[in-house]
Write an enzyme that holds these catalytic residues in place. Structure first.
Site, PDB file in Angstrom:
ATOM      1  N   ASN A   7     -10.108  77.818   2.163  1.00 13.24           N
ATOM      2  CA  ASN A   7     -10.048  78.361   3.519  1.00 13.24           C
ATOM      3  C   ASN A   7     -11.494  78.589   3.945  1.00 13.24           C
ATOM      4  O   ASN A   7     -12.131  79.559   3.548  1.00 13.24           O
ATOM      5  CB  ASN A   7      -9.254  79.664   3.495  1.00 13.24           C
ATOM      6  CG  ASN A   7      -9.101  80.276   4.872  1.00 13.24           C
ATOM      7  OD1 ASN A   7      -9.670  79.771   5.853  1.00 13.24           O
ATOM      8  ND2 ASN A   7      -8.344  81.355   4.954  1.00 13.24           N
ATOM      9  N   ARG A  74      -6.859  74.908   4.538  1.00 12.17           N
ATOM     10  CA  ARG A  74      -6.250  75.575   5.662  1.00 12.17           C
ATOM     11  C   ARG A  74      -7.001  75.167   6.935  1.00 12.17           C
ATOM     12  O   ARG A  74      -8.225  75.259   7.002  1.00 12.17           O
ATOM     13  CB  ARG A  74      -6.377  77.083   5.499  1.00 12.17           C
ATOM     14  CG  ARG A  74      -5.720  77.782   6.643  1.00 12.17           C
ATOM     15  CD  ARG A  74      -6.283  79.155   6.871  1.00 12.17           C
ATOM     16  NE  ARG A  74      -5.328  79.857   7.683  1.00 12.17           N
ATOM     17  CZ  ARG A  74      -4.672  80.919   7.277  1.00 12.17           C
ATOM     18  NH1 ARG A  74      -4.896  81.410   6.088  1.00 12.17           N
ATOM     19  NH2 ARG A  74      -3.808  81.482   8.065  1.00 12.17           N
ATOM     20  N   HIS A 163      -0.502  81.518  12.814  1.00 11.58           N
ATOM     21  CA  HIS A 163       0.146  82.201  11.681  1.00 11.58           C
ATOM     22  C   HIS A 163       1.314  81.391  11.108  1.00 11.58           C
ATOM     23  O   HIS A 163       2.185  81.933  10.439  1.00 11.58           O
ATOM     24  CB  HIS A 163       0.644  83.619  12.073  1.00 11.58           C
ATOM     25  CG  HIS A 163      -0.461  84.601  12.259  1.00 11.58           C
ATOM     26  ND1 HIS A 163      -0.432  85.574  13.233  1.00 11.58           N
ATOM     27  CD2 HIS A 163      -1.634  84.749  11.604  1.00 11.58           C
ATOM     28  CE1 HIS A 163      -1.544  86.291  13.169  1.00 11.58           C
ATOM     29  NE2 HIS A 163      -2.288  85.807  12.195  1.00 11.58           N
ATOM     30  N   ARG A 224      -8.653  92.379  19.349  1.00 15.16           N
ATOM     31  CA  ARG A 224      -8.226  91.581  20.510  1.00 15.16           C
ATOM     32  C   ARG A 224      -7.143  92.333  21.266  1.00 15.16           C
ATOM     33  O   ARG A 224      -6.302  92.994  20.651  1.00 15.16           O
ATOM     34  CB  ARG A 224      -7.663  90.223  20.061  1.00 15.16           C
ATOM     35  CG  ARG A 224      -8.666  89.371  19.333  1.00 15.16           C
ATOM     36  CD  ARG A 224      -8.020  88.080  18.818  1.00 15.16           C
ATOM     37  NE  ARG A 224      -8.484  87.770  17.480  1.00 15.16           N
ATOM     38  CZ  ARG A 224      -7.762  87.132  16.561  1.00 15.16           C
ATOM     39  NH1 ARG A 224      -6.532  86.729  16.827  1.00 15.16           N
ATOM     40  NH2 ARG A 224      -8.259  86.907  15.375  1.00 15.16           N
ATOM     41  N   GLU A 368       0.172  82.844   1.737  1.00 19.58           N
ATOM     42  CA  GLU A 368      -0.210  81.620   2.441  1.00 19.58           C
ATOM     43  C   GLU A 368      -0.761  80.558   1.490  1.00 19.58           C
ATOM     44  O   GLU A 368      -0.516  79.371   1.675  1.00 19.58           O
ATOM     45  CB  GLU A 368      -1.234  81.967   3.534  1.00 19.58           C
ATOM     46  CG  GLU A 368      -0.612  82.880   4.595  1.00 19.58           C
ATOM     47  CD  GLU A 368      -1.634  83.422   5.585  1.00 19.58           C
ATOM     48  OE1 GLU A 368      -2.223  84.478   5.285  1.00 19.58           O
ATOM     49  OE2 GLU A 368      -1.835  82.812   6.634  1.00 19.58           O
TER      50      GLU A 368
END
Ligand code: ADP
Length: 383
Positions: A7, A74, A163, A224, A368
């Site tokens: 990743n 990823r 996601h 955010r 993940e």
């Protein structure tokens, strides 16, 4: 098979070496501060450091790198090109490159990692696994914005959703907890990490999700804001003279839990501050939970009912307070928590709904890296 999961972000490379048969983690870690003071100068050196750490001389689990059977990368944005994981051929790399304007913070560093890994491990098959792919089947009514159609048609401006790798992991675990019946159920999955999104799942597939063209839309997140009136941005530009770079910073780094509370982007800090009586921390939590509650109602309407609600990621897996506060007042939808089960559930698969709750409420740990390893094996097996 031994699968290296990478990743690659702008200033770090996270890695995980998995045994694909057992799912066992053989090694895991990250190299961070790439390009910063005290860190390595670039992704090339950083990947070399990752590979060095995997071999026995450095205390790693491999005799040498030839034991790596495949690499899974990823990739955040697959645009309209990828509805599933893909072998990293030159054409696939080119397409990921073309998606870069859609995810300027994420795809370019992922590409640095991919190109470097292809260069140093040229004989090892490598696969890209996308965060957008799980949402590829979202119907037009949910993925087309009501903007002039040409922006959609010619410029790919639409809801993509993110996601997705986590959703694959979580729906798989939830399905196992539900006796293999998820495909018959209407489910809503709340992924509450630093970034946060919520997804409506029918027949095991995403039918709507709160993140959009970018990961900014939807829920309140660490830094955010999630949904805001787009007119606010025009107002800030016109009245306060904020430019694109300013708005980018405000929306990505200065809003959300941090922006409202002024305390932190980390949920644990905000919870502590609220507990200690900090009113803006309290307000940040209120907005966070209220927004989630609204989305659960909206997605129950979108699905025409609700059978399962799933909480996952850092906040979803670990915070009984947030789960309780989100579910408060949702009894009319059939959501009733068991306070004791909710209080106990942390980071493991658990059913936290009360005996009489019509909706099953689950806490599921997301994995993940496992999904990326499994997808990599599947793509390599297909050839
Ligand atoms: P990322 O999106 O970076 O993968 P995580 O899924 O690890 O993030 O989630 C990070 C968030 O989870 C942080 O806001 C952190 O405060 C929150 N979190 C972790 N543990 C707890 C806890 N025990 N209670 C509340 N929030 C927690």
């Amino acid at each position: 098979m031994k699968i290296l999961v990478l990743n690659s972000g702008s200033s770090s490379i996270k890695y995980d070496l998995r045994d694909s048969q057992t799912g066992a983690v053989l090694a895991s870690g990250d190299v961070d501060r790439i390009g910063e003071d005290g860190g390595l100068p670039d992704h090339s050196r950083a990947l070399q450091a990752v590979l060095d750490a995997l071999v026995a001389g450095a205390g790693g689990p491999l005799k040498d790198l030839s034991e790596v059977d495949a690499v899974g990368h990823r990739v955040v944005h697959g645009g309209s090109f990828f509805s599933g994981s893909a072998l990293l051929t030159p054409e696939a790399v080119q397409k990921i490159e073309e998606c870069a304007p859609l995810a300027p913070l994420h795809n370019p560093p992922a590409l640095l990692g991919i190109r470097e890994a292809l260069r140093v491990l040229p004989d090892v098959p490598q696969v890209a696994v996308f965060d957008t792919a799980f949402h590829a089947g979202i119907p037009p009514r949910a993925h087309v914005y009501a903007l002039p159609y040409a922006y959609y048609e010619r410029h790919g401006v639409r809801r993509y959703g993110f996601h997705g790798i986590s959703l694959q992991s979580v729906t798989r675990s939830a399905d196992a907890m539900l006796g293999g019946r998820l495909a018959e159920m209407k489910a809503v999955v709340a992924h509450l990490g630093n970034g946060a999104s919520i997804t409506a799942v029918a027949g095991g597939r995403s039918v709507d999700t709160s993140m959009g063209l970018t990961p900014l839309e939807g829920l309140v997140m660490g830094t955010r804001p999630g949904d805001v009136d787009p007119g606010v941005l025009l107002h800030l530009a016109r009245e306060l003279g904020l430019g694109v770079a300013d708005l980018d910073r405000v929306l990505n780094k200065e809003s959300g839990l941090l922006g409202v509370s002024g305390v932190s982007n980390d949920m644990r800090d905000v919870l502590r501050a609220a507990e200690a009586g900090d009113e803006r921390a309290r307000l940040a939590l209120d907005i966070y939970c209220y927004r989630l509650r609204k989305y659960i109602g909206a997605y129950a309407a979108a699905l025409g009912g609700l059978d399962v609600l799933v909480f996952t990621a850092g906040v979803g897996e670990n915070s009984p307070e947030i789960r309780a506060s989100v579910c408060e007042g949702l009894g009319f939808l059939g959501i009733v928590l068991d306070p004791a089960a909710n209080g106990k559930a942390r980071g493991v698969g658990a059913d936290i709904s009360a005996g009489g709750s019509r909706v099953r409420v689950l806490v599921v740990a997301t994995d993940e890296e496992r999904v990326i390893a499994d997808e990599t094996v599947a793509v390599v097996a297909r050839g």
